[in-house]
Design a protein around this motif. Structure first.
Motif, PDB file in Angstrom:
ATOM      1  N   TRP A 113       0.802  -1.226   0.000  1.00 17.47           N
ATOM      2  CA  TRP A 113       0.000   0.000   0.000  1.00 17.47           C
ATOM      3  C   TRP A 113       0.829   1.267   0.000  1.00 17.47           C
ATOM      4  O   TRP A 113       0.296   2.356  -0.225  1.00 17.47           O
ATOM      5  N   GLU A 114       2.136   1.134   0.261  1.00 18.16           N
ATOM      6  CA  GLU A 114       3.006   2.316   0.261  1.00 18.16           C
ATOM      7  C   GLU A 114       3.641   2.579  -1.109  1.00 18.16           C
ATOM      8  O   GLU A 114       4.424   3.506  -1.257  1.00 18.16           O
ATOM      9  N   TYR A 115       3.303   1.778  -2.107  1.00 19.14           N
ATOM     10  CA  TYR A 115       3.866   1.930  -3.451  1.00 19.14           C
ATOM     11  C   TYR A 115       2.789   2.435  -4.412  1.00 19.14           C
ATOM     12  O   TYR A 115       2.558   1.863  -5.472  1.00 19.14           O
ATOM     13  N   ALA A 116       2.126   3.499  -4.044  1.00 18.50           N
ATOM     14  CA  ALA A 116       0.986   4.004  -4.804  1.00 18.50           C
ATOM     15  C   ALA A 116       1.278   5.413  -5.317  1.00 18.50           C
ATOM     16  O   ALA A 116       1.138   6.390  -4.576  1.00 18.50           O
ATOM     17  N   PRO A 117       1.690   5.557  -6.571  1.00 20.07           N
ATOM     18  CA  PRO A 117       2.090   6.880  -7.081  1.00 20.07           C
ATOM     19  C   PRO A 117       1.004   7.935  -6.957  1.00 20.07           C
ATOM     20  O   PRO A 117       1.294   9.096  -6.640  1.00 20.07           O
ATOM     21  N   LEU A 118      -0.234   7.576  -7.214  1.00 20.11           N
ATOM     22  CA  LEU A 118      -1.291   8.576  -7.203  1.00 20.11           C
ATOM     23  C   LEU A 118      -1.606   9.035  -5.789  1.00 20.11           C
ATOM     24  O   LEU A 118      -2.009  10.187  -5.572  1.00 20.11           O
ATOM     25  N   PHE A 119      -1.408   8.174  -4.815  1.00 22.68           N
ATOM     26  CA  PHE A 119      -1.521   8.602  -3.426  1.00 22.68           C
ATOM     27  C   PHE A 119      -0.393   9.564  -3.090  1.00 22.68           C
ATOM     28  O   PHE A 119      -0.607  10.597  -2.449  1.00 22.68           O
ATOM     29  N   HIS A 120       0.806   9.244  -3.528  1.00 21.30           N
ATOM     30  CA  HIS A 120       1.949  10.122  -3.263  1.00 21.30           C
ATOM     31  C   HIS A 120       1.738  11.505  -3.869  1.00 21.30           C
ATOM     32  O   HIS A 120       2.156  12.521  -3.296  1.00 21.30           O
ATOM     33  N   ALA A 121       1.098  11.566  -5.031  1.00 17.98           N
ATOM     34  CA  ALA A 121       0.941  12.837  -5.734  1.00 17.98           C
ATOM     35  C   ALA A 121      -0.117  13.732  -5.110  1.00 17.98           C
ATOM     36  O   ALA A 121      -0.029  14.958  -5.216  1.00 17.98           O
ATOM     37  N   THR A 122      -1.117  13.141  -4.456  1.00 16.56           N
ATOM     38  CA  THR A 122      -2.244  13.937  -3.962  1.00 16.56           C
ATOM     39  C   THR A 122      -2.219  14.161  -2.460  1.00 16.56           C
ATOM     40  O   THR A 122      -3.131  14.795  -1.917  1.00 16.56           O
ATOM     41  N   ASN A 123      -1.183  13.684  -1.779  1.00 14.79           N
ATOM     42  CA  ASN A 123      -1.189  13.764  -0.319  1.00 14.79           C
ATOM     43  C   ASN A 123       0.097  14.313   0.283  1.00 14.79           C
ATOM     44  O   ASN A 123       0.366  14.101   1.469  1.00 14.79           O
ATOM     45  N   THR A 124       0.865  15.036  -0.501  1.00 20.24           N
ATOM     46  CA  THR A 124       2.040  15.685   0.071  1.00 20.24           C
ATOM     47  C   THR A 124       1.600  16.716   1.109  1.00 20.24           C
ATOM     48  O   THR A 124       0.475  17.219   1.097  1.00 20.24           O
ATOM     49  N   GLY A 125       2.514  17.020   2.016  1.00 18.06           N
ATOM     50  CA  GLY A 125       2.252  18.063   2.998  1.00 18.06           C
ATOM     51  C   GLY A 125       1.371  17.640   4.150  1.00 18.06           C
ATOM     52  O   GLY A 125       0.878  18.499   4.889  1.00 18.06           O
ATOM     53  N   LYS A 126       1.176  16.341   4.350  1.00 19.06           N
ATOM     54  CA  LYS A 126       0.234  15.880   5.368  1.00 19.06           C
ATOM     55  C   LYS A 126       0.901  14.955   6.375  1.00 19.06           C
ATOM     56  O   LYS A 126       1.915  14.312   6.078  1.00 19.06           O
TER      57      LYS A 126
END
Length: 810
Positions: free
Chosen positions: A454-467
């Motif tokens: 679940w930690e290898y999800a590019p689209l999650f990485h792109a939409t959740n920076t700064g949190k």
């Protein structure tokens, strides 16, 4: 309610000439700001614009202008008269912000350009809207929405097998840019509470297009996966299908929804075919699947299909257009479309609702040309120019660094709203259940049997920076108690669950405001908190189908096509704007409120021209493929480069003005066929589009894409290479630092798109913190923010109320 409008203490001067600037100031005026439109004697270009070509030459303003300019003021100034320019400068001296683009005759006056305005009025926020931004190697180059879509990759991936790729209709990128601009302007204004200096807000429509129309952060996906997410042009399957009486659209975003869809269309054998869970396999078998789906849909009415789909919880929507949108039951029930102040025309209502003591002003009419010129002349003559006040404060403050935000959202729309706040200083705590985390994590590059997949999800990485990440089980009483405790110490709650979810938890604004009256509660349901569609599942694609966006995307002889995803960042940006409107109220009164931002309401606003044109003129907008109602010639053309396997390479050429046509003719070497007198005007070119396409197609077929771009762009013709979304030309992006490198402890380096609005005074990376791992900051939240002991923390962890990784059991 009080008589106070949220932004009634803000004055904005509008020096723009296009849709992006007009929608930006429309949003601001809709929240109560005083918007003064400075116009040359011939008026704002949108006064004469109509996609149907029906605007009266005798002075009747176009219906779209009347919508966008409602509740604003008009001051006429001749750029050739120094006294008129001085009046505009005097109005600017009394303003908080100015919205500028380079295409107005007034905006071309040297004293009214961004750098000059910033120097003269250092306390003024100068929002500059340009195609590529104010600097960089592409700054000032010719462009249209069509060529911006091509450069960014927004065209290359969208289409059907055997057909050319297709652009998104309706100038969605310009509307998106206006939304981002208004949101950025309010953020800069809030920073000025502690640091009073103004700044230039350099807004790139190109970057707005890249962020919203290219299918969910394709550059990030490619950076992590080493391959594109969609290797060839694709559209949804199931997608949009003809019914007995219209069109219906589907969106099967999950495996379960596909299985439910199989039941809906009575193909139980598809249930047993596990390969069809993958969209790529369905695409490979498109002809086989669509033959049955089309026949099934054609035998039923749209209403019958929607009733069956709702029963099976299959996301579905009628495909709306200018003639049908106002009759859709949910939109009528929720008054999402209203009669314009001048009567006879239907227009979208404000795309959000404030449930608190402050109210939004009722929509007002658009001003007559120059209606407020004398009033402003008297006002500036009656008193001295106000002092600019202090132009700098302590410095180092970010707009939201005094805010704590709790986020209960998933996928793209909700996370992007919270991400904006984190980009600009807020402490954002993303709450995910260890048993059911954000669905973006499921779009992983690793198999589910691999460690920490679940930690290898590019689209999650792109939409959740700064949190920050909090792993919390809200399906347990103790988990809900912790959430309420956290909200007592917070400023904002953002959620985008189905309304029934929070109802089941009894997390009402009334309950939360008992202990935290200043809490702003932003809810982003698909269709709203009430109404016939309240509990329907909705995706961005569903909104695009219902709102009319899909209706104008695609080819005239084919089905409508969804833009596929634009409504997520669109809804996120509108939610961030509405939240700041509520913050403006709280900053003055100390009171929080519920803010309702239905995703579909944002889509209806951006698709406004369809229903406005139909109800004003009786003209129904239609799909035009890669052509445009405002450009001729405009299309994609094959180049002489080696075949790329996808029907290209292709270039996009778009001619919107007679001057651009003259430049194109010169660049082509002034061939005889281009000398016909009727081609000098738009109507003549529009009537001969087929011939022009054939001529340009033959010319392009003899040249490489690089040769075509070099020849035409240098001459001032809007042109672009048609890129795929994962491989846009990074020349301009690199100069402006639009993409930022972020380090992740599991995935490594990745690349994430930034913001289309660049603050020239507050230059800081917007991705200062990577996306959180699941439950990564549990200890900080529980022990530091909530003050619990180490033993209490261990007890919560032992009982699986909190967790730092995926746990599907117990």
């Amino acid at each position: 309610m009080t008589d106070m409008s949220p932004l009634d203490d803000v004055t904005v001067v509008d020096l723009s000439s296009g849709v992006a600037g007009a929608y930006c100031t429309h949003l601001l005026a809709g929240a109560g700001a005083v918007v003064v439109r400075a116009e040359p004697p011939e008026g704002h270009p949108l006064r004469r614009r109509s996609a149907s070509g029906i605007v009266s030459p005798d002075g009747e303003d176009g219906a779209l202008f009347r919508f966008l300019a409602g509740s604003t003021q008009s001051v006429v100034a001749d750029p050739e008269r120094p006294a008129d320019v001085a009046l505009v400068l005097d109005v600017l001296a009394r303003a908080d912000a100015v919205v500028w683009d380079p295409d107005s005759r007034l905006a071309a006056v040297p004293a009214l350009q961004p750098a000059a305005l910033h120097e003269r009025f250092p306390a003024l926020d100068v929002l500059a809207l340009t195609a590529f931004g104010l600097d960089g190697p592409w700054a000032g180059r010719a462009a249209t929405e069509f060529t911006l879509q091509a450069w960014s990759g927004a065209i290359g991936w969208r289409g059907l097998p055997g057909r050319p790729p297709v652009s998104v209709g309706g100038r969605v990128g310009e509307w998106m840019a206006g939304t981002f601009a208004a949101t950025g302007l309010l953020a800069s204004r809030r920073r000025r509470a502690s640091d009073h200096g103004g700044q230039i807000l350099d807004t790139s429509i190109f970057e707005a297009v890249a962020l919203s129309l290219t299918n969910m952060h394709p550059v990030t996906y490619f950076a992590e996966a080493g391959r594109p997410r969609d290797p060839a042009p694709m559209s949804l399957l199931p997608g949009i299908h003809a019914t007995k009486d219209g069109w219906v659209g589907f969106m099967t975003g999950t495996g379960q929804q596909w299985l439910d869809f199989c039941v809906l269309v009575e193909r139980f054998d598809w249930l047993d075919d596990e390969t069809l869970i993958a969209q790529g396999e369905r695409e490979r078998r498109r002809d086989e699947l669509t033959a049955h789906i089309d026949a099934w849909a054609a035998a039923r009415t749209t209403a019958e299909i929607l009733e069956l789909a709702a029963a099976l919880r299959v996301p579905a929507a009628p495909v709306g257009n200018g003639a049908t949108i106002s009759a859709i039951d949910h939109f009528a029930d929720q008054e999402m479309l209203v009669e314009a102040p001048e009567g006879g025309v239907v227009q979208p209502a404000t795309p959000y609702r404030l449930h608190g003591k402050a109210s939004l002003p009722a929509p007002g009419r658009a001003p007559a040309l120059g209606e407020h010129t004398a009033e402003w002349a008297r006002r500036v003559a009656d008193g001295p120019r106000p002092s600019a006040g202090p132009t700098s404060g302590p410095g180092g403050r970010l707009p939201f660094d005094d805010l704590r935000v709790v986020e209960l959202t998933a996928f793209w729309a909700g996370p992007s709203a919270a991400q904006f706040l984190g980009m600009h200083g807020a402490e954002v705590i993303k709450v995910e259940s260890p048993a059911r985390p954000d669905g973006m994590r499921a779009l992983s590059l690793r198999a589910v049997d691999e460690e920490q997949w679940w930690e290898y999800a590019p689209l999650f990485h792109a939409t959740n920076t700064g949190k920050l990440g909090l792993g919390l089980r809200l399906d347990r009483p103790r988990g809900l108690e912790l959430l309420v405790d956290l909200l007592d110490t917070s400023d904002v709650l953002i959620e985008n669950f189905s309304p029934r979810v929070l109802d089941s938890w009894e997390l009402s604004p009334e309950l939360l405001h008992q202990t935290n009256p200043g809490l702003i509660f932003v809810r982003m349901p698909a269709f709203g908190l009430t109404g016939p569609w309240r509990d329907r599942t909705g995706f961005a694609q569903t909104m695009e189908q219902a709102s009319g966006m899909a209706w104008v995307t695609g080819f005239p002889d084919g089905a409508p096509q969804v833009p596929s995803g634009v409504c997520d960042p669109l809804a996120g940006a509108h939610a961030a704007f509405a939240l700041q409107v509520a913050l403006a109220v709280r900053d003055r009164t100390g009171e929080g409120m519920l803010v309702e931002v239905p995703m579909v309401a944002s889509a209806l606003n951006v698709a406004a021209e369809q229903v406005i044109e139909y109800t004003a003129y009786g003209v129904l907008a239609q799909r035009q493929g890669n052509r445009s109602p405002s450009a001729a010639p405009q299309n994609l053309y094959r180049t002489a480069d080696p075949d790329d396997g996808l029907g290209g390479p292709l270039v996009a050429i778009s001619v919107e003005t007679d001057d651009q046509w003259t430049a194109l003719v010169d660049a082509l070497g002034r061939p005889g066929w281009a000398q016909a007198s009727e081609l000098a005007g738009f109507a003549g070119r529009k009537a001969r589009e087929d011939e022009l396409d054939a001529r340009l197609g033959a010319w392009c077929a003899q040249r490489s894409a690089d040769e075509i771009v070099a020849a035409l762009w240098t001459a001032g013709v809007p042109v672009a290479r048609v890129a795929m979304p994962h491989e846009p030309d990074h020349t301009q992006f690199a100069h402006r630092g639009f993409f930022e490198t972020v380090e992740h402890p599991v995935e490594g380096s990745t690349i994430v798109a930034g913001s289309p609005v660049r603050f020239t005074r507050d230059r800081y990376p917007v991705h200062r913190r990577r996306a959180p791992m699941l439950g990564e900051h549990n200890a900080y939240v529980v022990t530091e923010l909530l003050g619990m002991t180490a033993d209490e923390y261990d007890d919560l962890e032992a009982n699986h109320v909190i967790g730092t990784g995926l746990r599907l059991d117990g």
